[in-house]
Design a protein around this motif. Structure first.
Motif, PDB file in Angstrom:
ATOM      1  N   UNK A 185       0.786  -1.208  -0.097  1.00  0.00           N
ATOM      2  CA  UNK A 185       0.055   0.233  -0.090  1.00  0.00           C
ATOM      3  C   UNK A 185       0.836   1.195   0.065  1.00  0.00           C
ATOM      4  N   UNK A 186       2.060   1.359   0.749  1.00  0.00           N
ATOM      5  CA  UNK A 186       2.872   2.379   0.736  1.00  0.00           C
ATOM      6  C   UNK A 186       3.461   2.631  -0.485  1.00  0.00           C
ATOM      7  N   UNK A 187       4.123   1.516  -1.305  1.00  0.00           N
ATOM      8  CA  UNK A 187       4.527   1.678  -2.325  1.00  0.00           C
ATOM      9  C   UNK A 187       3.707   2.158  -3.486  1.00  0.00           C
ATOM     10  N   UNK A 188       2.425   1.449  -3.328  1.00  0.00           N
ATOM     11  CA  UNK A 188       1.283   2.115  -4.620  1.00  0.00           C
ATOM     12  C   UNK A 188       1.161   3.643  -4.242  1.00  0.00           C
ATOM     13  N   UNK A 189       1.022   3.961  -3.196  1.00  0.00           N
ATOM     14  CA  UNK A 189       0.982   5.537  -2.811  1.00  0.00           C
ATOM     15  C   UNK A 189       2.311   5.971  -3.386  1.00  0.00           C
ATOM     16  N   UNK A 190       3.307   5.443  -3.429  1.00  0.00           N
ATOM     17  CA  UNK A 190       4.641   6.377  -3.781  1.00  0.00           C
ATOM     18  C   UNK A 190       4.506   6.432  -5.496  1.00  0.00           C
ATOM     19  N   UNK A 191       4.035   5.265  -5.971  1.00  0.00           N
ATOM     20  CA  UNK A 191       3.785   5.403  -7.483  1.00  0.00           C
ATOM     21  C   UNK A 191       3.186   6.429  -7.904  1.00  0.00           C
ATOM     22  N   UNK A 192       1.729   6.663  -7.113  1.00  0.00           N
ATOM     23  CA  UNK A 192       0.968   7.574  -7.650  1.00  0.00           C
ATOM     24  C   UNK A 192       1.509   8.817  -7.655  1.00  0.00           C
ATOM     25  N   UNK A 193       2.321   9.323  -6.611  1.00  0.00           N
ATOM     26  CA  UNK A 193       3.061  10.631  -6.378  1.00  0.00           C
ATOM     27  C   UNK A 193       4.236  10.419  -7.173  1.00  0.00           C
ATOM     28  N   UNK A 194       4.528   9.680  -7.887  1.00  0.00           N
ATOM     29  CA  UNK A 194       5.750   9.461  -8.905  1.00  0.00           C
ATOM     30  C   UNK A 194       7.054   9.554  -8.036  1.00  0.00           C
ATOM     31  N   UNK A 195       7.001   8.987  -6.874  1.00  0.00           N
ATOM     32  CA  UNK A 195       8.127   8.832  -6.172  1.00  0.00           C
ATOM     33  C   UNK A 195       8.536   7.374  -6.124  1.00  0.00           C
ATOM     34  N   UNK A 196       9.271   7.218  -7.215  1.00  0.00           N
ATOM     35  CA  UNK A 196       9.865   5.841  -7.800  1.00  0.00           C
ATOM     36  C   UNK A 196      10.770   5.299  -6.854  1.00  0.00           C
ATOM     37  N   UNK A 204      10.744  -3.583  -2.464  1.00  0.00           N
ATOM     38  CA  UNK A 204      11.900  -4.442  -2.084  1.00  0.00           C
ATOM     39  C   UNK A 204      11.652  -4.842  -0.715  1.00  0.00           C
ATOM     40  N   UNK A 205      11.152  -3.915   0.247  1.00  0.00           N
ATOM     41  CA  UNK A 205      10.943  -4.280   1.627  1.00  0.00           C
ATOM     42  C   UNK A 205       9.810  -5.508   1.551  1.00  0.00           C
ATOM     43  N   UNK A 206       8.970  -5.128   0.856  1.00  0.00           N
ATOM     44  CA  UNK A 206       7.575  -6.254   0.971  1.00  0.00           C
ATOM     45  C   UNK A 206       8.108  -7.341   0.385  1.00  0.00           C
ATOM     46  N   UNK A 207       8.999  -7.540  -0.627  1.00  0.00           N
ATOM     47  CA  UNK A 207       9.319  -8.893  -1.100  1.00  0.00           C
ATOM     48  C   UNK A 207      10.162  -9.589  -0.105  1.00  0.00           C
ATOM     49  N   UNK A 208      10.954  -8.671   0.841  1.00  0.00           N
ATOM     50  CA  UNK A 208      11.863  -9.485   1.694  1.00  0.00           C
ATOM     51  C   UNK A 208      11.276  -9.927   2.847  1.00  0.00           C
ATOM     52  N   UNK A 209       9.734  -9.347   2.945  1.00  0.00           N
ATOM     53  CA  UNK A 209       8.891  -9.895   3.933  1.00  0.00           C
ATOM     54  C   UNK A 209       8.463 -11.379   3.813  1.00  0.00           C
ATOM     55  N   UNK A 210       8.567 -11.635   2.544  1.00  0.00           N
ATOM     56  CA  UNK A 210       7.816 -13.108   2.368  1.00  0.00           C
ATOM     57  C   UNK A 210       8.960 -14.209   2.645  1.00  0.00           C
TER      58      UNK A 210
END
Length: 445
Positions: A185-196, A204-210
């Motif tokens: 959700x935080x990453x999606x918000x970043x994309x919406x604000x073009x904060x890539x 990256x943090x999300x993928x590490x959590x798996x």
């Protein structure tokens, strides 16, 4: 004096949240630990009886109504937080999404650290924002901001709230299951604000959590792997194409059949652009299949640096020696000259474009009834960035969805070099091709 012990772990693996990743099933059940910290006393017999009647109702809709009635009669009850959490589960069981979201907000207002309520709120808010993005991008972004804020708070929670009715063991399971959702959700918000850069970090943090991310057999987080690759591609220049290529190809290796081809083509497109050819790409496919992150052996070589963009633009204009030849240049080539050429070359190209009515095909990036932003050039389509804006004379009756392939008739009006954008006015839907009129053969005399 009567004691009430509460056990209410949200059953998030079914009902309205059936699209939530299966890892949530780990948190779908739990038990209340013994001990006085989770035991609450209701001293008023009438209040206790009302509570017992409410939670004893079996049908979800009727139970929700009874719990709401209890909270209305006893707004300051000592079991308010626990009743709200039970109400959250009940609305979920009743498949009542609207009240489920409202109740999640009520729970969070009373207990901002409630992971179960945070999960419901973040997931549903993000889902609704995605559906709203095509018609109200500003409103959708505000919803994503809100979801990201709740997700940030939830990620900082390290222990269950006292009297929450969840054991330390169940909390650990819930924490592990919800962390990827909050990071997404935080990453999606970043994309919406073009904060890539922010999106890259949070994906990256999300993928590490798996816990089993490195297992090719499971390959969790493939959708986020694709979005991570896109974030690398969409980031401002200089783009990190090697990482973008790897994560796009990793996603292609495990994408469902319906999406596999398009994701594979995106990886191939950027590899061709970076390397200058497709030699050496097959070994990269195998590396992406076997590794969740780029291994040390992943080292694609860049193509020799091309001529400077302004020189390429000048050469293209020089090759088109007449106004008619300039007029017949591909639309993407004209766009390249406008964005990268010197002023003299850009003026020559714009002279054969301004005021000309044309048909513009592209992929919808943003849309309202009055204006649609399109990705037209191949680079813009692959990086999902708008490079054309079509303003309409009459508002559209049907607003296209983000990602739709569309065509519009419009007139070139102006352009900007930074960011590259060509603006067209007097937009309209193309006229339907009329079927030829069939004439009856003349009768023979």
């Amino acid at each position: 004096m009567k004691k009430v012990v509460f056990a209410s772990v949200l059953a998030i693996a079914t009902g309205t949240l059936c699209a939530v990743p299966a890892a949530f099933s780990q948190a779908a059940t739990g038990s209340t630990p013994s001990g006085s910290s989770d035991q609450i006393t209701i001293k008023d017999p009438a209040e206790f009886n009302a509570y017992q009647n409410a939670i004893g109702t079996s049908a979800p809709a009727a139970k929700a109504a009874a719990l709401e009635d209890f909270l209305t009669k006893y707004p300051n009850t000592v079991v308010k937080n626990q009743v709200l959490t039970t109400l959250l589960l009940t609305y979920q069981q009743a498949n009542d999404t609207a009240n489920l979201l409202k109740t999640a907000k009520r729970v969070l207002d009373a207990d901002p650290n409630n992971l179960r309520a945070a999960l419901v709120y973040v997931y549903l808010t993000k889902q609704q924002a995605t559906a709203k993005a095509a018609t109200d991008p500003a409103g959708a972004q505000s919803m994503l901001d809100d979801a990201a804020k709740v997700a940030q708070t939830a990620l900082a929670v390290t222990a269950p709230t006292p009297n929450s009715g969840i054991s330390a063991e169940d909390f650990a399971k819930l924490k592990a299951a919800t962390t990827p959702i909050f990071q997404s959700a935080i990453a999606t918000d970043d994309v919406g604000k073009k904060d890539y850069q922010g999106a890259i970090q949070n994906y990256q943090e999300e993928l590490k959590s798996y816990p089993d991310l490195t297992s090719p057999a499971n390959a969790p987080g493939i959708n986020e792997t694709y979005l991570l690759g896109q974030a690398y591609i969409q980031d401002k220049d200089p783009k990190d194409l090697p990482n973008g290529i790897f994560y796009l190809e990793r996603a292609a290796q495990y994408a469902p059949p319906a999406a596999k081809d398009s994701v594979e083509k995106a990886a191939e497109y950027w590899y061709q652009k970076y390397h200058g050819g497709m030699d050496g790409f097959d070994p990269i496919k195998q590396l992406a299949h076997d590794n969740a992150t780029p291994p040390a052996s992943y080292a694609p070589t860049p193509a020799p640096p091309p001529p400077a963009p302004d020189k390429l633009a000048h050469d293209a204009v020089a090759a088109a020696s007449t106004p008619e030849a300039l007029k017949n240049m591909a639309l993407s080539d004209k766009e390249f000259v406008l964005a990268n050429g010197n002023q003299e070359d850009a003026d020559k190209v714009w002279a054969v474009m301004k005021g000309v009515r044309t048909q513009v095909p592209g992929i919808v990036i943003q849309a309202t009834p009055d204006s649609v932003q399109l990705a037209v050039s191949p680079d813009a389509q692959q990086s999902k960035t708008a490079d054309f804006t079509v303003n309409f004379t009459k508002p559209l009756t049907t607003v296209p969805a983000i990602g739709d392939s569309v065509k519009y008739d419009a007139t070139f009006d102006s352009y900007t070099k930074t960011p590259p954008m060509i603006i067209l006015n007097e937009g309209s839907l193309p006229e339907a091709t009329k079927a030829p009129v069939r004439r009856k053969p003349a009768a023979h005399q």
